[in-house]
Write an enzyme that holds these catalytic residues in place. Structure first.
Site, PDB file in Angstrom:
ATOM      1  CB  CYS A  35      -7.411 -25.812 -18.577  1.00  0.00           C
ATOM      2  SG  CYS A  35      -6.625 -24.420 -19.375  1.00  0.00           S
TER       3      CYS A  35
ATOM      4  CB  CYS B 266      -5.600 -23.428 -26.420  1.00  0.00           C
ATOM      5  SG  CYS B 266      -6.500 -24.929 -25.539  1.00  0.00           S
TER       6      CYS B 266
HETATM    7 FE1  FES Z   1      -6.292 -24.657 -21.376  1.00  0.00          FE
HETATM    8 FE2  FES Z   1      -5.519 -25.484 -23.517  1.00  0.00          FE
HETATM    9  S1  FES Z   1      -6.606 -26.989 -22.229  1.00  0.00           S
HETATM   10  S2  FES Z   1      -4.971 -23.578 -22.600  1.00  0.00           S
END
Ligand code: FES
Length: 146
Positions: A35, A104
């Site tokens: 991400c 996360c």
């Molecule tokens: Fe990667 Fe939240 S989407 S830390």
């Protein structure tokens, strides 16, 4: 049911402990390659107690909420408790995260551990490498952790 709990929304909108500690005793930075989110934790430690903790998170709302909750959970606590903090405990304290957002909270656990490792390294305190196995590795060039 709402995707995010009220606690997640609260910590996302009003994150606690945001910022930098200039003379931090330990700094940990981790990222997730998938991400691209990055989390940085600053620790001020005195007499084995986490006197202060701040974070900077360049990432999604769940990462910000996880950082905020995780810092609240270790502030004022002995370093042993900070080391024992798991992403599961952070997720539970937030009343849950959607499955695809669990990574996360993993960032929060790892950033704190990386900061603790930095503290031990700076102070020359010996520790069991196993304690930090995989933490602080460059997640930016590895596969992400989900
Ligand atoms: Fe990667 Fe939240 S989407 S830390």
């Amino acid at each position: 049911m709402a995707l995010y709990s009220e606690k997640v929304m609260d910590h996302f909108r009003n994150p606690r402990n945001v910022g930098v500690i200039e003379d931090a005793d330990g700094i940990g930075e981790v990222g997730n390659a998938k991400c691209g989110d990055i989390m940085k934790i600053y620790l001020k430690i005195d007499n084995d107690i986490i006197e202060d903790v701040k974070f900077e998170t360049f990432g999604c709302g769940s990462a910000i909420a996880s950082s905020s909750m995780a810092t609240e959970m270790i502030k004022g606590k002995p370093v042993s408790e900070a080391l024992g903090l798991t992403n599961k405990a952070v997720t539970e304290a937030l009343d849950g995260l959607p499955a695809h957002k669990l990574h996360c909270s993993v960032l929060a656990e790892e950033a704190i551990k990386a900061a603790m490792k930095d503290y031990y390294d700076k102070k020359g305190i010996e520790y069991d490498e196993e304690l930090f196995a995989g933490v602080g590795a460059c997640h930016m060039c590895e596969s992400g952790h989900e």
